[in-house]
Design an enzyme around this catalytic site. Structure first.
Site, mmCIF file in Angstrom:
data_model
loop_
_atom_site.group_PDB
_atom_site.id
_atom_site.type_symbol
_atom_site.label_atom_id
_atom_site.label_comp_id
_atom_site.label_asym_id
_atom_site.label_seq_id
_atom_site.Cartn_x
_atom_site.Cartn_y
_atom_site.Cartn_z
ATOM 1 N N THR A 279 0.819 -1.207 0.000
ATOM 2 C CA THR A 279 0.000 0.000 0.000
ATOM 3 C C THR A 279 0.857 1.264 0.000
ATOM 4 O O THR A 279 0.506 2.264 -0.604
ATOM 5 C CB THR A 279 -0.922 0.025 1.243
ATOM 6 O OG1 THR A 279 -1.482 -1.278 1.421
ATOM 7 C CG2 THR A 279 -2.044 1.018 1.100
ATOM 8 N N SER B 50 6.285 4.200 8.369
ATOM 9 C CA SER B 50 5.137 4.909 8.937
ATOM 10 C C SER B 50 4.989 4.697 10.437
ATOM 11 O O SER B 50 5.863 5.054 11.208
ATOM 12 C CB SER B 50 3.879 4.481 8.180
ATOM 13 O OG SER B 50 2.790 5.269 8.552
ATOM 14 N N HIS B 51 3.900 4.081 10.844
ATOM 15 C CA HIS B 51 3.566 3.925 12.260
ATOM 16 C C HIS B 51 4.099 2.615 12.831
ATOM 17 O O HIS B 51 3.858 2.312 13.990
ATOM 18 C CB HIS B 51 2.055 3.953 12.395
ATOM 19 C CG HIS B 51 1.407 2.995 11.446
ATOM 20 N ND1 HIS B 51 1.381 3.221 10.092
ATOM 21 C CD2 HIS B 51 0.840 1.795 11.636
ATOM 22 C CE1 HIS B 51 0.803 2.198 9.488
ATOM 23 N NE2 HIS B 51 0.465 1.311 10.405
ATOM 24 N N ASP C 298 2.197 10.242 13.625
ATOM 25 C CA ASP C 298 2.871 8.942 13.588
ATOM 26 C C ASP C 298 4.344 9.057 13.220
ATOM 27 O O ASP C 298 4.906 10.151 13.165
ATOM 28 C CB ASP C 298 2.140 8.001 12.624
ATOM 29 C CG ASP C 298 2.366 8.396 11.171
ATOM 30 O OD1 ASP C 298 2.580 9.600 10.924
ATOM 31 O OD2 ASP C 298 2.335 7.513 10.301
ATOM 32 N N ASP D 124 6.194 8.955 10.536
ATOM 33 C CA ASP D 124 6.653 9.824 9.452
ATOM 34 C C ASP D 124 5.797 11.079 9.295
ATOM 35 O O ASP D 124 5.953 11.818 8.325
ATOM 36 C CB ASP D 124 6.696 9.047 8.134
ATOM 37 C CG ASP D 124 5.329 8.516 7.728
ATOM 38 O OD1 ASP D 124 4.524 8.189 8.627
ATOM 39 O OD2 ASP D 124 5.058 8.439 6.518
ATOM 40 N N ASP E 257 2.519 11.638 8.747
ATOM 41 C CA ASP E 257 1.383 11.832 7.845
ATOM 42 C C ASP E 257 0.043 11.511 8.501
ATOM 43 O O ASP E 257 -1.004 11.902 7.994
ATOM 44 C CB ASP E 257 1.559 11.071 6.514
ATOM 45 C CG ASP E 257 1.779 9.590 6.701
ATOM 46 O OD1 ASP E 257 1.843 9.126 7.861
ATOM 47 O OD2 ASP E 257 1.904 8.886 5.674
ATOM 48 N N ARG E 258 0.067 10.799 9.627
ATOM 49 C CA ARG E 258 -1.206 10.461 10.279
ATOM 50 C C ARG E 258 -1.518 11.433 11.413
ATOM 51 O O ARG E 258 -0.621 12.120 11.907
ATOM 52 C CB ARG E 258 -1.154 9.057 10.857
ATOM 53 C CG ARG E 258 -1.026 8.000 9.805
ATOM 54 C CD ARG E 258 -1.175 6.624 10.406
ATOM 55 N NE ARG E 258 -1.146 5.641 9.339
ATOM 56 C CZ ARG E 258 -1.663 4.430 9.407
ATOM 57 N NH1 ARG E 258 -2.241 4.037 10.523
ATOM 58 N NH2 ARG E 258 -1.596 3.600 8.387
ATOM 59 N N SER F 114 -7.846 5.390 8.590
ATOM 60 C CA SER F 114 -6.619 5.048 9.291
ATOM 61 C C SER F 114 -5.864 6.299 9.745
ATOM 62 O O SER F 114 -4.642 6.345 9.712
ATOM 63 C CB SER F 114 -5.735 4.216 8.382
ATOM 64 O OG SER F 114 -5.557 4.880 7.141
ATOM 65 N N LYS G 145 -1.017 12.485 2.885
ATOM 66 C CA LYS G 145 -1.785 12.903 4.046
ATOM 67 C C LYS G 145 -0.833 13.660 4.963
ATOM 68 O O LYS G 145 0.388 13.504 4.864
ATOM 69 C CB LYS G 145 -2.422 11.704 4.735
ATOM 70 C CG LYS G 145 -1.456 10.629 5.153
ATOM 71 C CD LYS G 145 -2.233 9.354 5.460
ATOM 72 C CE LYS G 145 -1.270 8.227 5.768
ATOM 73 N NZ LYS G 145 -1.782 6.929 5.328
HETATM 74 C C1 G1P Z 1 -2.864 1.093 6.005
HETATM 75 C C2 G1P Z 1 -4.140 1.888 6.097
HETATM 76 C C3 G1P Z 1 -4.311 2.736 4.867
HETATM 77 C C4 G1P Z 1 -3.081 3.612 4.673
HETATM 78 C C5 G1P Z 1 -1.831 2.753 4.673
HETATM 79 C C6 G1P Z 1 -0.578 3.605 4.629
HETATM 80 O O1 G1P Z 1 -2.911 0.241 4.900
HETATM 81 O O2 G1P Z 1 -5.251 1.047 6.257
HETATM 82 O O3 G1P Z 1 -5.461 3.511 4.992
HETATM 83 O O4 G1P Z 1 -3.155 4.306 3.465
HETATM 84 O O5 G1P Z 1 -1.786 1.960 5.856
HETATM 85 O O6 G1P Z 1 -0.483 4.459 5.707
HETATM 86 P P1 G1P Z 1 -3.312 -1.302 5.009
HETATM 87 O O7 G1P Z 1 -2.387 -1.935 6.007
HETATM 88 O O8 G1P Z 1 -4.718 -1.346 5.515
HETATM 89 O O9 G1P Z 1 -3.169 -1.835 3.604
HETATM 90 ZN ZN ZN Z 2 2.648 7.342 8.281
#
Ligand code: G1P
Ligand code: ZN
Length: 547
Positions: free
Chosen positions: A18, A117-118, A281, A283, A285-286, A369, A380
């Site tokens: 993703t 990310s997180h 988070d 990086d 973006d959240r 998310s 984001k």
């Molecule tokens: C998750 C979140 C999604 C977000 C992505 C990247 O992806 O659900 O909304 O864009 O992280 O931050 P997922 O693990 O569900 O594929």
């Molecule tokens: Zn992130």
């Protein structure tokens, strides 16, 4: 300047998910593992987006363990692959939205963002590499597919012999035929925020007694929040919590939700709560948004921000439209309808918003998310959401809880929760989804307790701008009255499969806007378990995380 061509072998497992390629740090530390992926990015960029020669590349990451090492490698490889200018955040640091801004501002052909990310960091934590294109947003699926294809046959990569410049030394440096420019990671981003929001109003509100706390979770937003919230907006020292970034995020998950940011939630629910609380988070973006005594769900936050965006200078003329990822609640749809603007439902992942933003079809986007953003960048943006909330609070002079309650009175309340079942056996998770898909056709009209299925499908999306089609994006079961259950598998996990179940109930009646979320969703939770055969197929009776 000698360029070395190094022979390498494909790994075969470098398929971007993703948001880029994510693996455990030790996996990334295998010989040439990062180099292979970076070379594939440059080759794909050359082929698809006119990449390489004479162009500008932005490089930076969230500062997690292994970040600086890969930044130095990426700089040397970019120089060997013909980039004329390589713009790098000082010490290899750039939040994801700041990187997106720099790509746009410098007219770069793309950027490499290092982040998971997180997800937790550290020597045994996660690491990730993502490529963003010239609009500042994540590479579209065509490009990521091409990158993956190239990683499967890669035979060599290019790198300059010389070492990368000292990452702490702001200014221009020569490396081979390239200029490496090391920049303050915060400055341009903070300036951008000043053009969007009414800093004078927010400053006055804070001076007038509006209290807030921002939890940077030991991650990248610390320096950004210190500069913007404390220095430029005058919030007192101590407003920013955990503001010193660390390579392993203080040993925690830099994930702004009620589970991982529990201390902040406790503070906001307790007797010494400030008016406003927020977190971001790894990086940056959240975002998580809280008020005294209230956690605002990301889906509600998106709807409330869209409904009030005109209170901030950048959106004074109104918004063009709203986009949300499919599993995000339909609360924003009701705002779009009232405003008479376009509403778009896209697959999960920020990359699907890029074309809509570029085409001017939408101004505000969001995901359940904890991701919200606008057309100011193509990612984001956690601090952006925080500042828009502050701008709204400053103008309206109401509390977060009052603003939410007022919103529900106008549009109805959408109770919402996401249940994650983590590290599920991959085959069992695939089987669950397949079984659901097989039964979709027969579900329509079926009754479950008090609810009747209106329609059920496997979500697919046709991009209205470029016509590209993405299929298999998650199973939606929509009930009459606007309730929904969505099932999908995560595309960002690094171990086994993560099953996500999204539950949503629409409640127009203000007399029922004070229910506990668990109570409001109890029936849907039961239906999800039986329809999804969750217990039966995964052996799980409870989700690992409820957000
Ligand atoms: C998750 C979140 C999604 C977000 C992505 C990247 O992806 O659900 O909304 O864009 O992280 O931050 P997922 O693990 O569900 O594929
Ligand atoms: Zn992130």
């Amino acid at each position: 300047m000698p360029i070395r061509t190094v022979a390498t072998k494909p790994y075969g497992d470098q398929k971007p998910g993703t948001s880029g390629l994510r693996k455990k740090v030790p996996h990334f530390q295998q010989e040439n593992y990062a180099q292979n992926f970076i070379q594939a990015i440059f080759d794909a960029a050359n082929a698809n987006a006119g990449g390489g020669d004479g162009r500008t590349l932005v490089i930076g990451g969230d500062g997690r363990f292994f970040n600086a090492e890969v930044v130095r490698i990426a700089i040397r490889m970019a120089a060997a692959n013909g980039y004329a200018r390589i713009v790098v955040g000082q010490n290899g640091i750039l939040s994801t939205p700041a990187a997106s801004n720099l790509i746009r501002k410098r007219g770069a052909s793309g950027g490499i963002i290092l982040s998971a990310s997180h997800n937790p960091g550290g020597p045994n934590g996660d690491f990730g590499i993502k490529y963003n294109v010239g609009n500042g947003g994540p590479a579209p699926e065509g490009v990521t597919a091409d990158i993956y294809t190239r990683t499967k046959t890669i035979a060599e990569y290019r790198i300059v012999e010389e070492e990368a410049p000292d990452l702490s030394a702001i200014g221009e440096h020569r490396l081979g035929d390239s200029t490496v420019e090391i920049v303050d990671p915060v400055a341009d981003y903070a300036t951008l925020m000043e053009t969007i929001f009414d800093f004078d109003k927010i400053r006055a509100a804070i001076a007038g007694g509006l209290t807030l706390r921002f939890d940077a979770m030991h991650a990248v937003t610390g320096p950004y929040a210190h500069e913007i919230l404390e220095k430029r907006l005058g919030a007192p020292a101590g407003t920013v919590l955990n503001g010193k970034p660390s390579e392993d995020f203080g040993g925690g998950h830099p994930d702004p939700n009620v589970v991982w940011a529990a201390p902040l939630v406790d503070l906001l629910m307790g007797p010494t709560a400030p008016d406003f609380g927020a977190a971001s988070d790894g990086d940056g973006d959240r975002n998580m948004i809280l008020g005294r005594g209230i956690v605002v769900t990301p889906s509600d936050s998106l709807a409330i921000l869209a409904a009030n965006a005109h209170l901030a200078p950048a959106y004074r003329q109104g918004i063009a439209g709203i986009a949300r990822s499919m599993p995000t609640s339909q609360a924003a749809d009701r705002v779009a309808k009232k405003l008479g603007v376009g509403m778009y439902e896209t697959p999960t992942g920020w990359k699907f918003f890029g074309n809509l933003l570029d085409a001017g079809k939408v101004t505000i986007c969001g995901e359940e998310s904890a991701g919200t953003g606008s057309d100011h960048v193509r990612e984001k943006d956690g601090l952006w959401a925080v500042l828009l909330w502050l701008n709204i609070l400053a103008v309206r002079g109401a509390s977060v809880a009052e603003i939410a309650a007022d919103h529900w009175r106008t549009y109805g309340r959408t109770y919402y929760q996401r249940h994650d079942f983590e590290e599920v056996d991959a085959a069992a998770a695939e089987g669950l989804m397949e079984s659901l898909r097989d039964r979709l056709a027969s579900m329509s009209g079926q009754r479950f307790g008090s609810l009747i299925v209106q329609e059920a499908d496997d979500f697919s999306y046709r991009d209205p701008v470029d016509g590209s089609v993405s299929t298999g994006q998650g199973v939606r079961i929509v009930f009459s009255g606007g309730s929904r259950i969505v099932f999908r598998l995560s595309g960002t996990g690094t171990v086994g499969a993560t099953l996500r179940v999204y539950l949503e109930r629409y409640e127009p009646d203000p007399a029922r806007h004070d229910l506990a979320v668990e109570d409001a969703l109890a029936e849907l939770i039961g239906i999800a378990d039986s329809v999804g055969e969750i217990r039966q197929r995964t052996g799980r009776t409870q989700p690992d995380v409820r957000t």
